[in-house]
Design a protein around this motif. Structure first.
Motif, PDB file in Angstrom:
ATOM      1  N   LYS A 121       1.975 -54.598 -16.425  1.00 12.87           N
ATOM      2  CA  LYS A 121       2.885 -55.554 -15.775  1.00 12.87           C
ATOM      3  C   LYS A 121       2.288 -56.961 -15.764  1.00 12.87           C
ATOM      4  O   LYS A 121       2.987 -57.947 -16.008  1.00 12.87           O
ATOM      5  N   THR A 122       0.983 -57.064 -15.472  1.00 11.95           N
ATOM      6  CA  THR A 122       0.360 -58.387 -15.441  1.00 11.95           C
ATOM      7  C   THR A 122       0.373 -59.028 -16.816  1.00 11.95           C
ATOM      8  O   THR A 122       0.539 -60.246 -16.938  1.00 11.95           O
ATOM      9  N   VAL A 123       0.202 -58.211 -17.855  1.00  6.96           N
ATOM     10  CA  VAL A 123       0.255 -58.741 -19.226  1.00  6.96           C
ATOM     11  C   VAL A 123       1.653 -59.263 -19.532  1.00  6.96           C
ATOM     12  O   VAL A 123       1.835 -60.359 -20.071  1.00  6.96           O
ATOM     13  N   LEU A 124       2.669 -58.479 -19.179  1.00  8.19           N
ATOM     14  CA  LEU A 124       4.051 -58.877 -19.440  1.00  8.19           C
ATOM     15  C   LEU A 124       4.423 -60.158 -18.710  1.00  8.19           C
ATOM     16  O   LEU A 124       5.113 -61.025 -19.252  1.00  8.19           O
ATOM     17  N   HIS A 125       3.957 -60.293 -17.465  1.00  9.50           N
ATOM     18  CA  HIS A 125       4.354 -61.432 -16.640  1.00  9.50           C
ATOM     19  C   HIS A 125       3.385 -62.604 -16.756  1.00  9.50           C
ATOM     20  O   HIS A 125       3.654 -63.676 -16.206  1.00  9.50           O
ATOM     21  N   GLY A 126       2.269 -62.394 -17.458  1.00  9.73           N
ATOM     22  CA  GLY A 126       1.318 -63.484 -17.649  1.00  9.73           C
ATOM     23  C   GLY A 126       0.655 -63.942 -16.372  1.00  9.73           C
ATOM     24  O   GLY A 126       0.323 -65.114 -16.217  1.00  9.73           O
ATOM     25  N   SER A 127       0.457 -63.022 -15.423  1.00  9.66           N
ATOM     26  CA  SER A 127      -0.155 -63.370 -14.143  1.00  9.66           C
ATOM     27  C   SER A 127      -0.851 -62.144 -13.571  1.00  9.66           C
ATOM     28  O   SER A 127      -0.376 -61.012 -13.742  1.00  9.66           O
ATOM     29  N   ASN A 128      -1.968 -62.355 -12.871  1.00 10.43           N
ATOM     30  CA  ASN A 128      -2.668 -61.250 -12.225  1.00 10.43           C
ATOM     31  C   ASN A 128      -1.972 -60.793 -10.951  1.00 10.43           C
ATOM     32  O   ASN A 128      -2.319 -59.762 -10.386  1.00 10.43           O
ATOM     33  N   THR A 129      -1.000 -61.569 -10.497  1.00 12.05           N
ATOM     34  CA  THR A 129      -0.221 -61.203  -9.316  1.00 12.05           C
ATOM     35  C   THR A 129       1.210 -60.890  -9.727  1.00 12.05           C
ATOM     36  O   THR A 129       1.860 -61.685 -10.401  1.00 12.05           O
ATOM     37  N   ILE A 130       1.679 -59.716  -9.354  1.00 12.67           N
ATOM     38  CA  ILE A 130       3.039 -59.318  -9.702  1.00 12.67           C
ATOM     39  C   ILE A 130       3.832 -59.066  -8.418  1.00 12.67           C
ATOM     40  O   ILE A 130       3.286 -58.627  -7.411  1.00 12.67           O
ATOM     41  N   ILE A 131       5.111 -59.372  -8.478  1.00 12.51           N
ATOM     42  CA  ILE A 131       6.020 -59.145  -7.354  1.00 12.51           C
ATOM     43  C   ILE A 131       6.813 -57.878  -7.645  1.00 12.51           C
ATOM     44  O   ILE A 131       7.617 -57.839  -8.584  1.00 12.51           O
ATOM     45  N   VAL A 132       6.573 -56.845  -6.869  1.00 17.15           N
ATOM     46  CA  VAL A 132       7.226 -55.557  -7.122  1.00 17.15           C
ATOM     47  C   VAL A 132       7.201 -54.719  -5.850  1.00 17.15           C
ATOM     48  O   VAL A 132       6.251 -54.779  -5.067  1.00 17.15           O
ATOM     49  N   LYS A 133       8.271 -53.975  -5.624  1.00 18.04           N
ATOM     50  CA  LYS A 133       8.350 -53.086  -4.466  1.00 18.04           C
ATOM     51  C   LYS A 133       7.769 -51.718  -4.813  1.00 18.04           C
ATOM     52  O   LYS A 133       7.845 -51.261  -5.954  1.00 18.04           O
ATOM     53  N   HIS A 134       7.212 -51.056  -3.814  1.00 15.32           N
ATOM     54  CA  HIS A 134       6.645 -49.733  -4.022  1.00 15.32           C
ATOM     55  C   HIS A 134       7.702 -48.764  -4.544  1.00 15.32           C
ATOM     56  O   HIS A 134       7.415 -47.914  -5.405  1.00 15.32           O
ATOM     57  N   GLN A 135       8.926 -48.900  -4.041  1.00 15.96           N
ATOM     58  CA  GLN A 135      10.002 -48.012  -4.476  1.00 15.96           C
ATOM     59  C   GLN A 135      10.316 -48.200  -5.953  1.00 15.96           C
ATOM     60  O   GLN A 135      10.577 -47.222  -6.671  1.00 15.96           O
ATOM     61  N   ASP A 136      10.271 -49.441  -6.435  1.00 15.21           N
ATOM     62  CA  ASP A 136      10.547 -49.699  -7.852  1.00 15.21           C
ATOM     63  C   ASP A 136       9.472 -49.085  -8.740  1.00 15.21           C
ATOM     64  O   ASP A 136       9.768 -48.557  -9.819  1.00 15.21           O
ATOM     65  N   ILE A 137       8.214 -49.153  -8.302  1.00  9.37           N
ATOM     66  CA  ILE A 137       7.135 -48.514  -9.061  1.00  9.37           C
ATOM     67  C   ILE A 137       7.360 -47.004  -9.093  1.00  9.37           C
ATOM     68  O   ILE A 137       7.204 -46.357 -10.135  1.00  9.37           O
TER      69      ILE A 137
ATOM     70  N   HIS B  76      -3.019 -41.730 -10.304  1.00 13.84           N
ATOM     71  CA  HIS B  76      -3.594 -43.020  -9.895  1.00 13.84           C
ATOM     72  C   HIS B  76      -4.053 -43.823 -11.112  1.00 13.84           C
ATOM     73  O   HIS B  76      -4.003 -45.051 -11.109  1.00 13.84           O
ATOM     74  N   GLU B  77      -4.462 -43.127 -12.195  1.00 12.38           N
ATOM     75  CA  GLU B  77      -4.821 -43.820 -13.431  1.00 12.38           C
ATOM     76  C   GLU B  77      -3.567 -44.356 -14.124  1.00 12.38           C
ATOM     77  O   GLU B  77      -3.577 -45.463 -14.679  1.00 12.38           O
ATOM     78  N   ARG B  78      -2.495 -43.574 -14.101  1.00 15.71           N
ATOM     79  CA  ARG B  78      -1.222 -44.035 -14.655  1.00 15.71           C
ATOM     80  C   ARG B  78      -0.737 -45.273 -13.907  1.00 15.71           C
ATOM     81  O   ARG B  78      -0.238 -46.230 -14.507  1.00 15.71           O
ATOM     82  N   LEU B  79      -0.890 -45.242 -12.593  1.00 16.47           N
ATOM     83  CA  LEU B  79      -0.442 -46.358 -11.754  1.00 16.47           C
ATOM     84  C   LEU B  79      -1.212 -47.631 -12.094  1.00 16.47           C
ATOM     85  O   LEU B  79      -0.615 -48.698 -12.265  1.00 16.47           O
ATOM     86  N   LEU B  80      -2.534 -47.535 -12.200  1.00 21.22           N
ATOM     87  CA  LEU B  80      -3.338 -48.716 -12.514  1.00 21.22           C
ATOM     88  C   LEU B  80      -2.988 -49.248 -13.895  1.00 21.22           C
ATOM     89  O   LEU B  80      -2.856 -50.466 -14.085  1.00 21.22           O
ATOM     90  N   LYS B  81      -2.788 -48.362 -14.856  1.00 18.06           N
ATOM     91  CA  LYS B  81      -2.406 -48.779 -16.205  1.00 18.06           C
ATOM     92  C   LYS B  81      -1.047 -49.475 -16.182  1.00 18.06           C
ATOM     93  O   LYS B  81      -0.838 -50.495 -16.851  1.00 18.06           O
ATOM     94  N   TYR B  82      -0.126 -48.941 -15.415  1.00 17.92           N
ATOM     95  CA  TYR B  82       1.202 -49.534 -15.254  1.00 17.92           C
ATOM     96  C   TYR B  82       1.096 -50.950 -14.694  1.00 17.92           C
ATOM     97  O   TYR B  82       1.736 -51.883 -15.187  1.00 17.92           O
ATOM     98  N   LEU B  83       0.269 -51.118 -13.661  1.00 20.81           N
ATOM     99  CA  LEU B  83       0.106 -52.439 -13.041  1.00 20.81           C
ATOM    100  C   LEU B  83      -0.523 -53.437 -14.003  1.00 20.81           C
ATOM    101  O   LEU B  83      -0.111 -54.602 -14.073  1.00 20.81           O
ATOM    102  N   ILE B  84      -1.521 -52.996 -14.752  1.00 18.88           N
ATOM    103  CA  ILE B  84      -2.167 -53.879 -15.728  1.00 18.88           C
ATOM    104  C   ILE B  84      -1.167 -54.301 -16.799  1.00 18.88           C
ATOM    105  O   ILE B  84      -1.118 -55.476 -17.195  1.00 18.88           O
TER     106      ILE B  84
END
Length: 209
Positions: free
Chosen positions: A159-175, A149-157
């Motif tokens: 992603k937001t840096v890469l996309h320049g937005s606090n909201t990211i469009i991604v499917k659970h399967q892709d994660i 769950h810590e890896r997941l949160l780090k991954y999401l954060i």
């Protein structure tokens, strides 16, 4: 447009001589989101410099399961492809466009030539190796020491840096594919993070709070 992107992203890294040579001999390419740019076992005759967008670098096990190693941003190159080029071996990674991306591909013989003759290129390559080495150590630490769950949160954060937005469009399967786990596990952990008020879930969207 491509020449201006090259100058914008690399003029603080590479000197004018190398930039001019890249503009002359480089092959400029564009890729759409999810396009495979470099595949596993592909012979490598060029190295990529990323001009715009983001690329994710993946490894694959013998069963075809993928694991995210690191992301590339504009102004960077893939050192794993550098290593394969220098050793004249086939690619050991898969590079996939995280967003619509543009690159310039440089024939491998120029990489070797510039490394010996140009200090700015040599420093760029060595610094790239150091950056990727640090990121790979971090990836190993994540696998060995950090709970999912810590890896997941780090991954999401990330992603937001890469996309320049606090909201990211991604499917659970892709994660799940990127983190080499199941969709069920990811869905459960995302719900847990939402209950902890760290994220907000909606259909194919995740907002980091």
């Amino acid at each position: 447009m491509t020449d201006s992107l090259l100058t914008e992203k690399y003029n603080h890294i590479l000197d004018e001589q190398v930039l001019n040579e890249i503009a002359e001999i480089g092959i400029f390419k564009t890729f759409q989101k999810d396009d495979i740019i470099i595949d596993i076992n592909q012979p490598l005759k060029h190295i990529p410099l990323l001009l715009s967008g983001n690329i994710k670098i993946l490894r694959e096990d013998e069963h075809g399961n993928e694991l995210l190693i690191y992301f590339l941003e504009a102004g960077e190159t893939c050192t794993m492809s550098l290593t394969c080029c220098m050793g004249t071996t086939k690619s050991k990674i898969r590079a996939v466009a995280e967003q619509n991306s543009s690159l310039v591909m440089i024939p491998v013989q120029y990489m070797e030539k510039w490394f010996h003759e140009n200090a700015s290129w040599r420093n760029f390559i060595l610094e790239s190796y150091q950056t990727r080495f640090d990121e790979m150590l971090e990836a190993i630490d994540n696998l060995a020491f950090i709970k999912m769950h810590e890896r997941l949160l780090k991954y999401l954060i990330n992603k937001t840096v890469l996309h320049g937005s606090n909201t990211i469009i991604v499917k659970h399967q892709d994660i799940a594919i990127d983190l080499n786990t199941s969709r069920v596990v990811i869905s459960r952990l995302l719900k847990q993070l939402e209950n902890e008020n760290k994220i907000k879930l909606s259909r194919n969207k995740i907002e980091i709070l």
